[in-house]
Motif scaffolding. Structure first.
Motif, PDB file in Angstrom:
ATOM      1  N   LYS A 178      -1.254 -14.940   4.056  1.00  0.00           N
ATOM      2  CA  LYS A 178      -2.593 -14.583   4.488  1.00  0.00           C
ATOM      3  C   LYS A 178      -2.529 -13.451   5.509  1.00  0.00           C
ATOM      4  N   PRO A 179      -3.279 -12.361   5.276  1.00  0.00           N
ATOM      5  CA  PRO A 179      -3.259 -11.261   6.235  1.00  0.00           C
ATOM      6  C   PRO A 179      -4.005 -11.633   7.506  1.00  0.00           C
ATOM      7  N   SER A 180      -3.583 -11.057   8.606  1.00  0.00           N
ATOM      8  CA  SER A 180      -4.252 -11.317   9.880  1.00  0.00           C
ATOM      9  C   SER A 180      -5.481 -10.420   9.998  1.00  0.00           C
ATOM     10  N   THR A 181      -6.258 -10.671  11.050  1.00  0.00           N
ATOM     11  CA  THR A 181      -7.437  -9.834  11.302  1.00  0.00           C
ATOM     12  C   THR A 181      -7.031  -8.379  11.500  1.00  0.00           C
ATOM     13  N   LEU A 182      -5.944  -8.158  12.275  1.00  0.00           N
ATOM     14  CA  LEU A 182      -5.492  -6.791  12.546  1.00  0.00           C
ATOM     15  C   LEU A 182      -5.009  -6.100  11.282  1.00  0.00           C
ATOM     16  N   SER A 183      -4.223  -6.809  10.446  1.00  0.00           N
ATOM     17  CA  SER A 183      -3.723  -6.186   9.220  1.00  0.00           C
ATOM     18  C   SER A 183      -4.860  -5.895   8.243  1.00  0.00           C
ATOM     19  N   ARG A 190      -6.949   2.345   6.231  1.00  0.00           N
ATOM     20  CA  ARG A 190      -6.037   3.141   5.405  1.00  0.00           C
ATOM     21  C   ARG A 190      -6.633   3.459   4.035  1.00  0.00           C
ATOM     22  N   THR A 191      -7.214   2.456   3.396  1.00  0.00           N
ATOM     23  CA  THR A 191      -7.661   2.612   2.008  1.00  0.00           C
ATOM     24  C   THR A 191      -9.088   3.127   1.856  1.00  0.00           C
ATOM     25  N   GLU A 192      -9.956   2.849   2.843  1.00  0.00           N
ATOM     26  CA  GLU A 192     -11.365   3.203   2.669  1.00  0.00           C
ATOM     27  C   GLU A 192     -11.942   4.065   3.774  1.00  0.00           C
ATOM     28  N   GLY A 193     -11.227   4.171   4.896  1.00  0.00           N
ATOM     29  CA  GLY A 193     -11.721   4.989   5.994  1.00  0.00           C
ATOM     30  C   GLY A 193     -12.634   4.212   6.927  1.00  0.00           C
ATOM     31  N   PRO A 194     -12.898   4.769   8.108  1.00  0.00           N
ATOM     32  CA  PRO A 194     -13.698   4.066   9.115  1.00  0.00           C
ATOM     33  C   PRO A 194     -15.135   3.797   8.681  1.00  0.00           C
ATOM     34  N   GLN A 195     -15.658   4.605   7.743  1.00  0.00           N
ATOM     35  CA  GLN A 195     -17.047   4.394   7.312  1.00  0.00           C
ATOM     36  C   GLN A 195     -17.241   3.044   6.636  1.00  0.00           C
ATOM     37  N   ALA A 196     -16.141   2.461   6.112  1.00  0.00           N
ATOM     38  CA  ALA A 196     -16.251   1.156   5.451  1.00  0.00           C
ATOM     39  C   ALA A 196     -16.644   0.054   6.436  1.00  0.00           C
TER      40      ALA A 196
END
Length: 334
Positions: A178-183, A190-196
């Motif tokens: 399970k990924p953490s909140t930070l990951s 990385r994949t969608e940019g800050p606008q996501a």
């Protein structure tokens, strides 16, 4: 003509006292949100997964619970709890601070105009809720995007139908870590940019009407009851539940659309879909019933959370007032 010295000195004192009261309300709201969210979070998990799963993956609440526990253990019902607790504490702190600030403004205006009662009217309650809600959405939307991704991630990857695994699914296969909140946050950047991080902000702003309805109903019920007798913690619990029940039932379709927009790009691989298109597509593909998927656990969770929130908040606020009165009395006189 200059103001009397006593009057000019009193103004900063009143302002400081009001500021302290606003912060006390904000902290009480944040604390109440943490406690109520922890108690009801499994219902949020069930509702969120029901909102974002495909129309072919419909299952009862009991089946959903059984399958989540079967595949992920009890902790699966608490996926994303850390980001949710952070989110609700920030959300409630911001909301209650601005709500109390706006309410104090209206109360001062009522006193200056010599109005019979300084209590907020229905319109003033709605305006206070709109200001507080809009500020809250703009500040906290990124937190809820990450939380929705974390809560919904298992339903996105569990099968080709984006559903919770059925009875025939293999329970022996090893679940991915399970990924953490930070990951989750870094992956989204990385994949969608800050606008996501601002996906679904438009329906979230529309949903400002939810707390407006909730708090307006609560305030009016409270004002009506205070004319008859003293309001008890039990009254606050019940009035909070009634306000949230009506508000969530009315605004639920937008809650569904907001959740889907939070995960839309990850699921579909394309650009962000607008609110009107997302709403139209949901109705076209699933009918009007698709907008109410997961409403059972969501309404249950919302009502219980709101009831506990109001009860906890009032108790925490009263405790903070008593503490503030006790501390100056214990300070040594110079």
């Amino acid at each position: 003509m200059s103001k009397p010295e006593g009057e000019s000195a009193a103004a900063p004192a009143v302002s400081a006292a009001q500021q302290g009261d606003n912060i006390a309300h904000a902290l009480a709201g944040a604390g109440g949100g943490l406690l109520s969210m922890t108690l009801t979070y499994p219902l949020i998990t069930l509702s969120t997964r029901a909102q974002v799963e495909s129309k072919r993956a419909r299952s009862s609440t009991y089946d959903a619970v059984r399958r989540i526990v079967q595949r992920e253990g009890i902790t699966g019902l608490y996926s994303g709890l850390d980001s949710a607790l952070f989110g609700i504490s920030v959300t409630n702190f911001v909301y209650y601070y601005w709500y109390e600030w706006t309410r104090a403004f209206f109360e001062r205006a009522a006193i200056r105009s010599s109005r019979a009662s300084k209590k907020l009217t229905t319109i003033e309650s709605m305006i206070a809720g709109a200001i507080a809600g809009s500020a809250t959405v703009l500040i906290t939307n990124p937190i809820w995007v990450v939380n929705t991704r974390m809560t919904a991630r298992q339903s996105e990857s569990s099968s080709s139908e984006d559903s919770l695994p059925g009875p025939n699914s293999s329970t022996l296969s090893k679940s991915p870590k399970k990924p953490s909140t930070l990951s989750t946050l870094l992956s989204l950047f990385r994949t969608e940019g800050p606008q996501a991080l601002f996906a679904g902000v438009l329906p979230a702003l529309v949903l400002v009407i939810n707390p407006i309805l909730q708090y307006t109903i609560f305030e009016q019920l409270k004002n009506a009851l205070e004319k008859r007798r003293k309001v008890t913690p039990r009254d606050v619990f019940l009035m909070g539940a009634i306000g949230k029940l009506l508000a969530t039932s009315i605004t639920y379709p937008y809650i569904t659309i907001k959740s889907r927009m939070h995960v839309a790009k990850a699921k579909e691989g394309g650009g962000q879909e607008g609110m009107a298109k997302a709403l139209g597509r949901a109705v076209r593909e699933e009918g009007w019933g698709g907008l109410y998927k997961g409403i059972g656990p969501k309404v249950t969770q919302s009502v219980i959370t709101a009831a506990f929130l109001f009860a906890f908040k009032d108790a925490l606020y009263d405790a903070s007032v008593k503490l503030r009165r006790r501390v100056p009395a214990q300070l040594p006189l110079k």
